[in-house]
Design an enzyme around this catalytic site. Sequence first.
Site: not given
Ligand code: IMP
Length: 426
Positions: A13-14, A16-18, A38, A40-41, A223, A303, A331
Amino acid sequence: MPATVVIGAQWGDEAKGKLVDSLAESASLVARFNGGDNAGHTVINAYGTFKVRLVPNGFSTPGALCAIGPGVVLNLNTLLQEIATIEASDLALSERLWISPRCHVVMPYHPLVEGIYEAAKGTGRTGTTGRGMGPVYADKVSYNGIRLYDLQQPEVLLEKLRIQLEVKNRLLQAFEAVPLQAKQVADEYLALFERLRPVVREPFGIVQDALQAGKQVLLEGAQGSLLDNTWGTYPFCTASDTLSGGACSGLGVAPRWIERVVGVTKAYTSRVGAGPMPTELLDSTGEVLRKEGQEYGTVTGRPRRCGWLDAEALRFTCQLNGVSELALTKLDVLDTLPAVKICTSYRAPASSQPAHYWEGNSAWLETVQPVYEELPGWQQPTRQLREFGDLPANARAFVQRVQELAGVKVSIVSVGPERNESILIQ
Ligand code: IMP
């Protein structure tokens, strides 16, 4: 022009998508190498606002090829929906999308198995996104996976499903879940595959051609480094290789092609799910970061946990990935704060020496205390600024301190979610 890898330098969630979306403007090919839906960009550009999970972020650059490498695992429903949404926004995608038939497929039993383990762990659960990532990658490494290749041959798929369900149905039944029927699952997945068939073609050749021809190739990580299966906060991590090296195995790109590694870090820290986070703030400042930064999960809506920038962990991820430049995002989220803190190292219990992220496991990281340095805030809006020199002096000092502590220069500062809301530093 060799390859650029973009990776998350924190817990995902840094933004990166943008970043990938704007770097893609000059790329010939953009490729994803790890993870699945998993991720989400979020991308906001002239074509609209998109929340993509699987399609590489070159989809908004009409001239760019988009490749999904064999390191990615696919939820076919998510993928088809995403392609449809993108094409409905007047962006032709199918003819420039290449999906490796080596990709493993998330089958309906994977999220169910994941749910069983998460429930069994109780308060010690990982807090996954529920997309079946752990079980699908576990099946991959234990030779029990189903790949797109298998969906090309109905009889092969049926036989593989029969074997998997012989084992998995017993587990499902033991935990009072409804067992799955091989024929029914096969029919459903064959129908989904038919819709994807034209774009299932190994991208290895086009990636190699682009590299050989000196074109700009962008390798997009999902991730973040601290969620990496090997170096992250195991078992509070994800199942894939999230590091720059993951691009090599996940796409078949040799290390010598990678010249530029862009590490993306927020100006603070967030994490979703369980696990250690030494700089987490459970007070009103944490709430300000969550509110100003819109820190709610793209996939789950949960959250996010928020805290100060952890430069100890950032220095580690820069070393781990060979980060050659940092993109410091969000920032502007710090704009209203009277003072900002940066964690420069940790202190372990009963020790007066600085401790490092890599010295211990997750349980140990839960016990360390962050050592902070406090800098004055700038309390001015930065979102409209486009030159580094125009940033308030305290904001510039913050950026400079981040690069000193990380040991890597900051080349991009992002001050808002839109494509143009960035400051390039020469
Ligand atoms: P999983 O990848 O769904 O198995 O989740 C494992 C861990 O990685 C959990 O703490 C998720 O919240 C975290 N996680 C997985 N994908 C993301 C992502 O894209 N952004 C932030 N956390 C992620």
